[in-house]
Each structure stands twice: as structure tokens, then as C-alpha cells.
Design a protein around this motif. Structure first.
Motif, short mmCIF file in Angstrom:
data_model
loop_
_atom_site.label_atom_id
_atom_site.label_comp_id
_atom_site.label_asym_id
_atom_site.label_seq_id
_atom_site.Cartn_x
_atom_site.Cartn_y
_atom_site.Cartn_z
N ALA A 40 0.84 -1.14 -0.31
CA ALA A 40 -0.23 -0.17 -0.15
C ALA A 40 0.76 1.60 0.05
N ASP A 41 2.14 1.16 0.61
CA ASP A 41 2.93 2.23 0.11
C ASP A 41 4.45 2.36 0.02
N ARG A 42 4.27 0.99 -1.20
CA ARG A 42 5.37 1.49 -1.85
C ARG A 42 5.51 2.50 -2.37
N ASP A 43 7.24 2.77 -2.55
CA ASP A 43 7.30 3.46 -3.12
C ASP A 43 8.74 3.28 -3.94
N PRO A 44 8.73 2.92 -4.88
CA PRO A 44 9.73 1.95 -5.86
C PRO A 44 10.90 2.79 -6.19
N VAL A 45 10.79 3.55 -6.74
CA VAL A 45 11.02 5.14 -7.48
C VAL A 45 11.57 5.98 -6.33
N GLY A 46 11.07 6.53 -5.88
CA GLY A 46 11.71 6.70 -4.93
C GLY A 46 12.74 6.60 -3.16
N ARG A 76 17.44 -6.50 -11.78
CA ARG A 76 19.40 -6.51 -11.48
C ARG A 76 19.50 -5.31 -10.98
N GLY A 77 18.81 -3.84 -10.64
CA GLY A 77 19.23 -3.12 -10.25
C GLY A 77 18.37 -2.68 -9.40
N ALA A 78 17.82 -3.18 -9.21
CA ALA A 78 16.26 -2.69 -7.99
C ALA A 78 16.30 -4.07 -6.61
N ALA A 79 17.79 -3.92 -5.86
CA ALA A 79 18.10 -4.88 -4.50
C ALA A 79 17.18 -4.11 -3.32
N LEU A 80 17.36 -2.61 -3.65
CA LEU A 80 16.83 -2.26 -2.28
C LEU A 80 15.57 -2.56 -1.91
N VAL A 81 14.54 -1.76 -3.67
CA VAL A 81 13.35 -1.88 -3.65
C VAL A 81 12.90 -3.46 -2.87
N VAL A 446 4.49 -8.04 -10.01
CA VAL A 446 5.10 -6.56 -8.84
C VAL A 446 6.17 -5.67 -9.71
N ASN A 447 7.44 -6.48 -9.95
CA ASN A 447 8.42 -5.94 -10.79
C ASN A 447 8.75 -5.17 -12.09
#
Length: 469
Positions: A40-46, A76-81, A446-447
Motif C-alpha cells: 500500500a505504501d510502496r515507493d520504488p522510484v523514491g 538487477r538494479g532494484a535490490a533495495l526495492v 510487481v517488478n
């Protein structure tokens, strides 16, 4: 009968260890591992923009451009997400040393000190202690993302993920039944399984796969010398191809000479973190040149340097990579140790997870070229390193490759964690396989949505990206 001395750590029995795994299953049933969490409160870009704050500003748009290419490069670049997403899901509590970014492109070939070619995890920038299934989920989801990108149906992608989870479960069961030393020494040789991939592809692609295995031996410092250096005024120097490769002389101008003096001091600090007999080997080389070199997808923007060293003469090179180590993306979500030097975290994690590691691994910290404190770890740039063109793999090939990755991941987890407890948690049925299949399929969606949002942010100008690198 002898009793343990005061302060001795208790040594649990095999039955006790298995019981701890069953208790974990009672707390977090296997079926729960299939959940993707509340978004609900995801912010992948942020989250991704937040990572840019401590990176080289002119390189960050290159990172964004590489991530925007496809859902797989974004993954590959979104390990933090994904770490943020995993923190919202139930976990087993069974701790291992995680790779932290165990997608299928972070496995590959390299040479052992005994000069044999092996296959293992080969990226540890995010390594950190945590629940074993986080690595399995990262790997399985990457297989589905890659499969869909390669034209497979979602159903086929789910079956690739299921096979990956099954291989992990069965390998962990095998490790649980082995003696301690036998389990510790378990590793994968490419001829034991990877060449099977070739048999599942068309003839042309099969030749490419087998050639990758054969040619890995040619990827060494001498080969890198021919690609990355030129002779200027009678001396070897790195090529100047900004922004991807930039010699220190081009970055610092007249200040470069002073930086080399500092580098030689730092080089000694790196040396002190290596095993004494490897220090003797390193002492037979001296530094000749240095350059900044952009690498990977997720790492772009962190400071990464290549060092040219000479042994007997210019025909006896050693090329090392000094790569910045920032705080693991997992550290914000898991309780674990704090490190005085993040390079030490990477090196210690790599040594624990891999069956055999690079003899030149070391770490150091100090002021970077921008004057800010940076932690680094050192390794060879190329030592028979090889990776496979995942985009060429069809469904059968990805299935075999995914199983190979799952096997060596289990080997690494078995070294750092309790194979008996993990195996007891996984059980003998296919419940774990199905749960991971469900998670991987859901997370692929999701990805894909995150990638679309990221591309839209680039188009709006919210995210700055350069597409051509």
C-alpha cells in the motif's frame, strides 16, 4: 564423562537442530513464503532516487538508463526495492549469510587458486546475515522475470521457479545428511551441470554456451591489458573512454601524482587484510596506473576503480578492481552486525559463501577522490571469469541453469547456516517449491509494474537517465 568447560558454547544435537527447523515451520508455515506483502505504501522510484544521493552524480543517469532498458535490467538494479518488499513478508528466522542480491546474473564462472574452473555466486555487494529464503526468492523471481523477457509464458516461468526451489530443497537435504567437512567443501564444477544447458538449446546457441565455458580461461589480466590499456610516452596507461573508463590523470590533472602517493599507502592497507602468503604474492607487483571504470547495473554510480600492476615486466600484468562498498540494502531491514568498514563486510561474506575465493580479496577505507570517506574492497578484475548470455536461454535451458544456481546457493547457505534446521523446515514434500513458485510469479508482476513506473518517471523528467551506455 567430561563436561563442557565454563563459557563453552553448547553443541546442539542433530535432533535439536532438526527440531528448531520444525518449530520455525510451526511459526511461519511454508505456504506463507508465497506472500508478496502489503504494497500500500510502496515507493520504488523514491527508494532508487534515495540511493543516488551518495553516488557519483554524472554516473547516476547511466545507472537509470541501464535499469530502464527492460524489466530484467530493472530487477538487477532494484535490490533495495525487493529488500523493502521482503521485509513486509513473514520470514523463517533461520539465518544464513545472504548473498543479498542472488539474481541469476550474479552467478558465474571463475578460477580457483588450484586453477580449476568453478561455478558459484560471484557478487557480494549486499551480503548480510538474514533468513535463507530471501536469497531463494530473489533468485526464483529473477528466473521468472528473465523467462518472460525471453518469450516464455507466465506458466512456463512459474515452473522454472518451482524447479529452482525444488533443487534448493533437495540440495539442502543432501547437505543435512553429509558429514560436516564434506558439506563444507561442496561446490560445483561447470562440467558437472552447466554443459547440460548446451544440450537443451539449438545447435548455434549450444556452441555459444560451450564456448563461454572454454573461453573463461582466456579472461585474465593479460587479456584485460589488451582491451583496457594503451602505451603513451613509452608507458602503459588505461584508455580514456569517458564516462565508462577514465584514467585518474584525466580526472585529477596535476593532482594525480599526489593521489598515486596516497594510493600506494592505501595499497599497503589493503595488503594487510590479506593472508600472509598472499601478501608475499602481492609484493611481487607494483602499481603502474589507475582509472575509474563503470561496472554492472545496480553498482553504477558507486566508485569503482581498476588498478594496473606489473610483475616482472609489462608483459606480466595484474589488474585489480577496487570497488566501493556501501551499506548493504538489507541492513535497514534486518537486525545484524554493524561494520567499521563495509569492504570488510563484503570480503568476509564472500569468503563464507563461496567454496573458494579470490586470493587478492582485501579491504580498506579512506578519503575518495571527492574527499568523502569511502570503503572499498579489492579483488581481481578478471580471473577466468565468465557469465552466460541469459537472453539466449529458452525455457529448458533456464530450468537447468536455475537449478545450478539454486544448488550453489544451497552450498553457500549450508556453510554459513544450519543445513539440518533448514532442511527440516523445508520438509520432504513440494510445499516449499509451490510457495516459491507462487511468490516468484507474483513478484514478476510487481517488478513489471515497478519498471513501468520507473520508465514513466524518466519520461516525465522526475528521473534523469542516459540511454546510450
Amino acid at each position: 564423562m567430561t563436561t563442557p568447560s565454563a563459557g563453552a558454547r553448547p553443541h546442539p544435537s542433530v535432533a535439536d537442530r532438526a527440531e528448531s527447523g520444525r518449530q520455525a515451520a510451526a511459526r511461519v508455515p511454508l505456504d506463507g513464503l508465497g506472500e508478496v506483502g502489503d504494497g500500500a505504501d510502496r515507493d520504488p522510484v523514491g527508494l532508487l532516487l534515495g540511493q543516488a544521493a551518495d553516488r557519483v552524480p554524472e554516473l547516476v543517469p547511466i545507472r537509470h538508463g541501464r535499469m530502464a532498458r527492460t524489466p530484467f535490467t530493472f530487477y538487477r538494479g532494484a535490490a533495495l526495492v525487493m529488500a523493502d518488499d521482503l521485509s513486509r513478508t513473514p520470514n523463517s528466522g533461520l539465518q544464513v549469510q545472504l548473498c543479498g542480491d542472488a539474481h541469476l546474473s550474479n552467478f558465474g564462472l571463475y578460477a580457483t587458486p588450484e586453477r580449476q574452473l568453478t561455478f558459484d555466486v560471484n557478487d557480494f555487494d549486499e551480503t548480510y546475515p538474514g533468513p535463507f529464503e530471501w536469497d531463494v526468492k530473489r533468485l526464483a523471481a529473477s528466473l521468472v522475470v528473465a523467462a518472460v523477457a525471453n518469450g516464455a509464458t507466465p506458466k512456463a516461468g512459474k515452473e522454472i521457479a518451482r524447479a529452482c526451489a525444488q533443487e534448493y530443497r533437495e540440495t539442502m537435504a543432501a547437505l543435512a545428511g553429509m558429514g560436516t567437512l564434506t558439506a563444507w567443501y561442496s561446490h560445483a564444477m561447470p562440467t558437472e551441470g552447466l554443459e547440460q544447458v548446451g544440450a537443451l538449446l539449438d545447435r548455434t546457441t549450444a556452441k555459444t554456451v560451450r564456448r563461454t565455458i572454454r573461453k573463461a580461461w582466456g579472461r585474465d589480466s593479460l587479456q584485460a591489458l589488451g582491451k583496457l590499456t594503451v602505451v603513451e610516452d613509452g608507458q602503459l596507461r588505461f584508455v580514456d573512454q569517458p564516462p565508462l573508463i577514465v584514467p585518474i590523470e584525466s580526472l585529477l590533472g596535476d593532482s594525480a601524482a599526489g593521489f598515486y602517493d596516497e594510493l600506494r599507502v592505501r595499497y599497503g592497507d589493503f595488503r594487510s587484510t590479506m593472508a600472509p602468503h598472499h601478501q608475499v604474492l602481492l609484493d611481487r607487483f607494483h602499481i603502474v596506473a589507475m582509472a575509474r571504470k563503470v561496472v554492472g547495473v545496480g553498482s553504477v554510480g558507486t566508485q569503482a576503480w581498476v588498478l594496473l600492476l606489473e610483475g616482472k615486466d609489462s608483459g606480466d600484468p595484474l589488474i585489480l578492481q577496487a570497488k566501493e562498498a556501501q551499506r548493504s540494502v538489507l541492513a535497514a531491514y534486518l537486525e545484524g552486525p554493524e561494520y567499521e568498514n563495509e569492504g570488510e563486510r563484503v570480503v568476509l561474506g564472500q569468503r563464507l559463501i563461496q567454496a573458494v575465493s579470490d586470493v587478492f580479496l582485501g579491504w580498506n577505507g579512506g578519503a575518495g577522490v571527492d574527499g568523502k570517506h569511502r570503503d572499498f574492497y579489492l579483488r581481481q578484475l578478471r580471473d577466468a571469469k565468465g557469465s552466460f548470455a541469459i537472453e539466449l536461454f529458452d525455457t529448458p535451458a533456464l530450468t537447468v541453469y536455475g537449478r545450478m544456481c539454486a544448488r550453489v546457493l544451497a552450498f553457500g547457505h549450508g556453510r554459513s547456516g544450519d543445513a539440518v534446521a533448514i532442511s527440516a523446515y523445508l520438509g520432504e514434500t513440494d510445499m516449499f517449491d509451490k510457495a516459491i513458485r507462487r511468490f516468484a510469479s507474483r513478484y514478476c508482476k510487481v517488478n513489471a509494474a515497478d519498471h513501468a513506473e520507473f520508465v514513466a518517471a524518466i519520461e516525465r523528467g522526475t528521473v534523469t537517465a542516459i540511454a546510450e551506455y
